[in-house]
Write a protein that holds these residues in place. Structure first.
Motif, PDB file in Angstrom:
ATOM      1  N   PRO A   1      15.912 -26.664  55.962  1.00 28.74           N
ATOM      2  CA  PRO A   1      15.150 -27.022  57.168  1.00 28.74           C
ATOM      3  C   PRO A   1      15.006 -28.531  57.354  1.00 28.74           C
ATOM      4  N   GLU A   2      15.105 -29.292  56.252  1.00 26.68           N
ATOM      5  CA  GLU A   2      15.038 -30.750  56.346  1.00 26.68           C
ATOM      6  C   GLU A   2      15.828 -31.373  55.201  1.00 26.68           C
ATOM      7  N   GLU A   3      16.252 -32.589  55.400  1.00 25.73           N
ATOM      8  CA  GLU A   3      16.970 -33.302  54.350  1.00 25.73           C
ATOM      9  C   GLU A   3      16.043 -33.502  53.157  1.00 25.73           C
ATOM     10  N   THR A   4      16.546 -33.215  51.976  1.00 24.01           N
ATOM     11  CA  THR A   4      15.748 -33.323  50.762  1.00 24.01           C
ATOM     12  C   THR A   4      16.661 -33.628  49.579  1.00 24.01           C
ATOM     13  N   THR A   5      16.083 -33.941  48.439  1.00 24.52           N
ATOM     14  CA  THR A   5      16.854 -34.222  47.238  1.00 24.52           C
ATOM     15  C   THR A   5      17.179 -32.922  46.525  1.00 24.52           C
ATOM     16  N   VAL A   6      18.458 -32.729  46.226  1.00 21.13           N
ATOM     17  CA  VAL A   6      18.913 -31.541  45.494  1.00 21.13           C
ATOM     18  C   VAL A   6      19.655 -31.995  44.244  1.00 21.13           C
TER      19      VAL A   6
ATOM     20  N   VAL B   1      19.512 -23.306  45.795  1.00 17.73           N
ATOM     21  CA  VAL B   1      19.704 -24.755  45.860  1.00 17.73           C
ATOM     22  C   VAL B   1      18.435 -25.339  45.244  1.00 17.73           C
ATOM     23  N   LEU B   2      18.602 -26.047  44.138  1.00 17.65           N
ATOM     24  CA  LEU B   2      17.449 -26.502  43.364  1.00 17.65           C
ATOM     25  C   LEU B   2      17.171 -27.978  43.564  1.00 17.65           C
ATOM     26  N   ASP B   3      15.882 -28.309  43.694  1.00 14.64           N
ATOM     27  CA  ASP B   3      15.479 -29.709  43.703  1.00 14.64           C
ATOM     28  C   ASP B   3      15.326 -30.164  42.244  1.00 14.64           C
ATOM     29  N   PRO B   4      15.072 -31.452  41.985  1.00 10.54           N
ATOM     30  CA  PRO B   4      14.974 -31.917  40.597  1.00 10.54           C
ATOM     31  C   PRO B   4      13.883 -31.229  39.767  1.00 10.54           C
ATOM     32  N   ARG B   5      12.879 -30.637  40.394  1.00 11.82           N
ATOM     33  CA  ARG B   5      11.823 -29.921  39.660  1.00 11.82           C
ATOM     34  C   ARG B   5      12.192 -28.456  39.411  1.00 11.82           C
ATOM     35  N   GLY B   6      13.336 -28.011  39.935  1.00 13.45           N
ATOM     36  CA  GLY B   6      13.772 -26.635  39.722  1.00 13.45           C
ATOM     37  C   GLY B   6      13.321 -25.656  40.789  1.00 13.45           C
ATOM     38  N   ASN B   7      12.742 -26.137  41.880  1.00 13.36           N
ATOM     39  CA  ASN B   7      12.311 -25.263  42.973  1.00 13.36           C
ATOM     40  C   ASN B   7      13.507 -24.826  43.803  1.00 13.36           C
ATOM     41  N   ASP B   8      13.546 -23.554  44.178  1.00 13.95           N
ATOM     42  CA  ASP B   8      14.622 -23.025  45.016  1.00 13.95           C
ATOM     43  C   ASP B   8      14.325 -23.347  46.473  1.00 13.95           C
ATOM     44  N   LEU B   9      15.193 -24.161  47.078  1.00 13.08           N
ATOM     45  CA  LEU B   9      15.021 -24.559  48.472  1.00 13.08           C
ATOM     46  C   LEU B   9      15.756 -23.615  49.428  1.00 13.08           C
ATOM     47  N   ALA B  10      16.661 -22.792  48.909  1.00 15.88           N
ATOM     48  CA  ALA B  10      17.504 -21.919  49.735  1.00 15.88           C
ATOM     49  C   ALA B  10      16.903 -20.528  49.860  1.00 15.88           C
ATOM     50  N   LEU B  11      15.752 -20.449  50.457  1.00 12.37           N
ATOM     51  CA  LEU B  11      15.098 -19.165  50.705  1.00 12.37           C
ATOM     52  C   LEU B  11      14.780 -19.042  52.187  1.00 12.37           C
ATOM     53  N   ILE B  12      14.988 -17.873  52.743  1.00  7.11           N
ATOM     54  CA  ILE B  12      14.639 -17.652  54.141  1.00  7.11           C
ATOM     55  C   ILE B  12      13.147 -17.909  54.353  1.00  7.11           C
ATOM     56  N   SER B  13      12.331 -17.599  53.357  1.00  5.43           N
ATOM     57  CA  SER B  13      10.883 -17.809  53.465  1.00  5.43           C
ATOM     58  C   SER B  13      10.521 -19.287  53.497  1.00  5.43           C
TER      59      SER B  13
END
Length: 177
Positions: free
Chosen positions: A56-61, A155-167
């Protein structure tokens, strides 16, 4: 007694046996036991198959995880190679912030992921809005042909959060359905 060649359904349809593995939403629904499968080809190298995640927005992966199903949809079937457990033997991961210019952060012509679990592809943290995973040299799945089929992509950010979720507002597009 049916002379037209048609037969009634052999079993009632439920969410478990009507899994619809060609729906790409299964890749980002948060459930690794649902599965996506590309359209089948006649040969392993008929065409590359790809998955594109739009955040949904540009972020660090910093990583992409390919998660294969444990049992998978239709876990009760006798298929030899089941949906959700088929990784390509050649894989690349590309990132973009504008969907025009792509940076390749991972590429392997001898990719050997974990077909019964999680394969994490780490790379140096980068800003991205689009993630493009391209698979080639595809394995054979019974009745489908040569396919790329997994249960979930993260798709994981540096903290390990999954950014690739429909939710979380992510979207998914695939090369074939």
């Amino acid at each position: 007694h049916n002379y037209l060649g048609s037969t009634p359904g052999r079993e009632p349809k439920t969410a478990w046996n009507d899994d619809q593995p060609l729906l790409p939403i299964h890749l980002i629904d948060g459930d690794p036991e649902t599965a996506w499968a590309s359209g089948g080809g006649n040969t392993p190298d008929a065409q590359p198959e790809w998955i594109r995640i739009d955040l949904p927005e540009e972020t660090t992966v910093s990583a992409v995880s390919l998660i294969c199903c444990q049992a998978g949809p239709g876990g009760h079937t006798i298929m030899h190679n089941k949906p959700g457990k088929l990784l390509p033997r050649s894989l690349s991961v590309r990132l973009s912030c504008d969907a025009r210019q792509w940076e390749t952060v991972f590429e392997s012509d001898q990719f050997s992921g974990n077909a019964s679990g999680v394969t994490v592809i780490h790379f140096a943290p980068r800003r991205a809005k689009q993630i493009w995973v391209v698979g080639q040299d595809l394995p054979m799945m019974d009745l489908f042909g040569c396919v790329f089929s997994i249960g979930q992509i993260e798709v994981l950010d540096p903290r390990g959060n999954d950014l690739a979720l429909i939710s979380r507002g992510a979207g998914v597009t695939v090369s074939s359905t």
